[in-house]
Enzyme design. Structure first.
Site, PDB file in Angstrom:
ATOM      1  N   THR A  61      -1.028 -14.783  -6.109  1.00  0.00           N
ATOM      2  CA  THR A  61      -0.974 -13.545  -6.170  1.00  0.00           C
ATOM      3  C   THR A  61      -2.171 -12.929  -7.290  1.00  0.00           C
ATOM      4  OG1 THR A  61       0.144 -11.200  -6.079  1.00  0.00           O
ATOM      5  CG2 THR A  61       1.186 -13.076  -7.284  1.00  0.00           C
ATOM      6  N   LYS A  65      -6.463 -14.996  -7.134  1.00  0.00           N
ATOM      7  CA  LYS A  65      -6.942 -15.449  -5.775  1.00  0.00           C
ATOM      8  C   LYS A  65      -8.488 -15.725  -5.668  1.00  0.00           C
ATOM      9  CE  LYS A  65      -3.542 -13.124  -2.513  1.00  0.00           C
ATOM     10  NZ  LYS A  65      -3.566 -12.166  -1.348  1.00  0.00           N
ATOM     11  N   ASN A  86      -4.689 -17.834  -0.973  1.00  0.00           N
ATOM     12  CA  ASN A  86      -3.455 -17.461  -1.317  1.00  0.00           C
ATOM     13  C   ASN A  86      -2.253 -18.615  -1.299  1.00  0.00           C
ATOM     14  OD1 ASN A  86      -3.032 -17.933   1.338  1.00  0.00           O
ATOM     15  ND2 ASN A  86      -1.672 -16.123   1.857  1.00  0.00           N
ATOM     16  N   ALA A 126      -9.573   1.024   3.053  1.00  0.00           N
ATOM     17  CA  ALA A 126     -10.739   0.073   3.292  1.00  0.00           C
ATOM     18  C   ALA A 126     -10.480  -0.756   1.951  1.00  0.00           C
ATOM     19  CB  ALA A 126     -12.185   0.695   2.945  1.00  0.00           C
ATOM     20  N   GLY A 253       4.965  -4.004   8.372  1.00  0.00           N
ATOM     21  CA  GLY A 253       4.299  -5.281   7.602  1.00  0.00           C
ATOM     22  C   GLY A 253       4.965  -6.316   7.361  1.00  0.00           C
TER      23      GLY A 253
HETATM   24  P1  NAP Z   1      -6.172  -1.891  -1.817  1.00  0.00           P
HETATM   25  O1  NAP Z   1      -6.979  -2.865  -1.988  1.00  0.00           O
HETATM   26  O2  NAP Z   1      -5.592  -1.130  -3.403  1.00  0.00           O
HETATM   27  O3  NAP Z   1      -6.766  -0.749  -0.953  1.00  0.00           O
HETATM   28  C1  NAP Z   1      -5.932   0.494  -0.802  1.00  0.00           C
HETATM   29  C2  NAP Z   1      -6.779   1.312   0.079  1.00  0.00           C
HETATM   30  O4  NAP Z   1      -6.012   2.483   0.414  1.00  0.00           O
HETATM   31  C3  NAP Z   1      -8.044   1.935  -0.280  1.00  0.00           C
HETATM   32  O5  NAP Z   1      -9.145   1.994   0.586  1.00  0.00           O
HETATM   33  C4  NAP Z   1      -7.919   3.095  -0.844  1.00  0.00           C
HETATM   34  O6  NAP Z   1      -8.927   4.086  -0.856  1.00  0.00           O
HETATM   35  C5  NAP Z   1      -6.738   3.900   0.134  1.00  0.00           C
HETATM   36  N1  NAP Z   1      -5.806   4.808  -0.674  1.00  0.00           N
HETATM   37  C6  NAP Z   1      -5.035   4.622  -1.667  1.00  0.00           C
HETATM   38  N2  NAP Z   1      -4.609   5.852  -2.118  1.00  0.00           N
HETATM   39  C7  NAP Z   1      -4.823   6.812  -1.206  1.00  0.00           C
HETATM   40  C8  NAP Z   1      -4.702   8.014  -1.095  1.00  0.00           C
HETATM   41  N3  NAP Z   1      -3.704   8.763  -1.881  1.00  0.00           N
HETATM   42  N4  NAP Z   1      -5.192   8.611   0.060  1.00  0.00           N
HETATM   43  C9  NAP Z   1      -5.935   7.914   0.788  1.00  0.00           C
HETATM   44  N5  NAP Z   1      -6.219   6.796   0.758  1.00  0.00           N
HETATM   45  C10 NAP Z   1      -5.774   5.936  -0.251  1.00  0.00           C
HETATM   46  O7  NAP Z   1      -4.817  -2.400  -1.255  1.00  0.00           O
HETATM   47  P2  NAP Z   1      -4.609  -3.747  -0.324  1.00  0.00           P
HETATM   48  O8  NAP Z   1      -4.231  -4.815  -1.113  1.00  0.00           O
HETATM   49  O9  NAP Z   1      -5.675  -3.652   0.784  1.00  0.00           O
HETATM   50  O10 NAP Z   1      -3.131  -3.283   0.532  1.00  0.00           O
HETATM   51  C11 NAP Z   1      -3.186  -2.052   1.328  1.00  0.00           C
HETATM   52  C12 NAP Z   1      -1.811  -1.938   1.984  1.00  0.00           C
HETATM   53  O11 NAP Z   1      -1.369  -3.181   2.448  1.00  0.00           O
HETATM   54  C13 NAP Z   1      -0.845  -1.722   0.929  1.00  0.00           C
HETATM   55  O12 NAP Z   1       0.303  -0.721   1.247  1.00  0.00           O
HETATM   56  C14 NAP Z   1      -0.055  -2.984   0.916  1.00  0.00           C
HETATM   57  O13 NAP Z   1       1.222  -3.118   0.194  1.00  0.00           O
HETATM   58  C15 NAP Z   1      -0.107  -3.566   2.004  1.00  0.00           C
HETATM   59  N6  NAP Z   1       0.099  -5.169   2.045  1.00  0.00           N
HETATM   60  C16 NAP Z   1       0.842  -5.491   3.216  1.00  0.00           C
HETATM   61  C17 NAP Z   1       1.054  -6.826   3.065  1.00  0.00           C
HETATM   62  C18 NAP Z   1       1.948  -7.673   4.090  1.00  0.00           C
HETATM   63  O14 NAP Z   1       2.124  -8.622   3.883  1.00  0.00           O
HETATM   64  N7  NAP Z   1       2.529  -6.908   4.946  1.00  0.00           N
HETATM   65  C19 NAP Z   1       0.078  -7.761   2.271  1.00  0.00           C
HETATM   66  C20 NAP Z   1      -0.761  -7.058   1.389  1.00  0.00           C
HETATM   67  C21 NAP Z   1      -0.698  -5.634   1.244  1.00  0.00           C
HETATM   68  P3  NAP Z   1     -10.067   3.964  -1.807  1.00  0.00           P
HETATM   69  O15 NAP Z   1     -11.044   3.145  -1.163  1.00  0.00           O
HETATM   70  O16 NAP Z   1     -10.836   5.505  -1.566  1.00  0.00           O
HETATM   71  O17 NAP Z   1      -9.708   3.918  -3.182  1.00  0.00           O
END
Ligand code: NAP
Length: 286
Positions: A61, A65, A86, A126, A253
């Site tokens: 993690t 990565k 991963n 994104a 998720g």
């Molecule tokens: P990340 O790289 O931090 O990206 C977060 C995204 O959410 C970005 O596009 C960001 O927009 C947007 N965002 C954050 N705060 C926001 C707000 N207040 N209003 C509108 N948009 C917002 O996160 P990630 O690693 O891709 O993860 C995304 C989600 O997937 C998380 O909830 C994480 O817990 C979940 N996840 C789940 C698994 C699973 O196995 N189920 C695995 C990994 C992640 P900007 O581009 O404008 O900053």
């Protein structure tokens, strides 16, 4: 006995030992699975110890990565495509890198009878996972993928990545990718006709005090749309609860989390597992 680790910084919060423990217990496989705090720049030291201690493999993690890539003897196509690893298996003192994140999500789609081929898909957010899913879904023949995001430039970069992927792997990708803002009205506009709507933002996640302010875009979707939230804590976000109130099929998720771990365990064990049976036991009957 297989010996596994998950490495990262921070690492104390990691659920990997529990998740892999559930899978390996249900397969009656003897294992040790430990969390190891490895700070940025300390991969070299960790790898020497892992080889010396006969570790079978390890999950990675933040922040490793990408940093792990120069240490690998071989990297599989998925990991190469996403520039992110991963899962590492150690064989004869050499490291082999994989990425099971996107395929883990595809496992959960399969188990919900959703086939991406020819479908209209809207992804909210994104970030890293959105990018991985957009690439994978386009490779699986999605017709349209629309990325809606707060920072338009981040969404644009994912569209460029998907558009360039065909050249990278010499494959004919026909998916039309586009992007726009994440305002309620734009979500409404693009999701009205979609088959899959994915929340890939942290909005609604436990411990984050921000959520969608207006979920009215969930009122007029196609009857058979699948609403997917990548969040699994809470089990049912407001986004999913609203979708369920509107009688749409929902998926959180947790299935992706289990799916990517089952695929990693297949790599560690060097054998095909009955994914559907494990998924049913660990997700559907959980
Ligand atoms: P990340 O790289 O931090 O990206 C977060 C995204 O959410 C970005 O596009 C960001 O927009 C947007 N965002 C954050 N705060 C926001 C707000 N207040 N209003 C509108 N948009 C917002 O996160 P990630 O690693 O891709 O993860 C995304 C989600 O997937 C998380 O909830 C994480 O817990 C979940 N996840 C789940 C698994 C699973 O196995 N189920 C695995 C990994 C992640 P900007 O581009 O404008 O900053």
């Amino acid at each position: 006995m297989i010996k596994l680790n998950v490495i990262g910084d921070p690492i104390s919060h990691s659920k990997s030992p529990d998740i892999h423990g559930k899978i390996l217990d249900s397969l009656n496989i003897a294992y040790e699975y430990d969390k190891v705090l490895v700070k940025k720049g300390e991969l070299n030291k960790y790898i020497s110890n892992a080889i010396k201690n006969n570790i079978t493999g390890f999950n990675l993690t933040m922040p490793h990565k990408v940093d792990i890539i120069p240490f690998l003897k071989e990297i599989d196509n998925n990991a190469k495509l996403f520039d992110s690893v991963n899962t590492v298996k150690i064989k004869n003192g050499e490291l082999y890198g994989y990425n099971t994140d996107a395929n883990g999500y595809i496992v959960s789609l399969n188990e919900n009878n959703f086939k991406p081929n020819g479908k209209n898909i809207v992804i909210l957010g994104a970030g890293g996972v959105s990018s991985t899913l957009a690439v994978k879904l386009s490779l699986l023949g999605a017709k349209n993928i629309t990325i809606l995001n707060r920072t338009l430039d981040n969404a644009k970069k994912i569209c460029e990545k998907v558009n360039n992927i065909g050249e990278t792997i010499d494959s004919d990708i026909k998916t039309i990718v586009s992007y726009d803002s994440i305002e309620t009205q734009t979500i409404k506009k693009y999701s009205a006709d979609c088959d899959l709507l994915v929340n890939a933002t942290p909005l609604g996640m436990s411990g984050i005090d921000r959520d969608f302010e207006d979920l009215s875009f969930l009122n007029n979707l196609k009857k058979d749309v699948l609403i997917s939230d990548l969040i699994y804590n809470p089990e049912k976000t407001n986004f999913l609860a609203n979708a369920e109130n509107n009688a749409y099929k929902i998926m959180n998720g947790y299935g992706m989390l289990i799916g990517q771990a089952i695929l990693a365990d297949e790599i560690y064990l060097g054998t095909n597992l009955n994914i559907s049976e494990l998924y049913t036991k660990l997700v559907k009957n959980y």
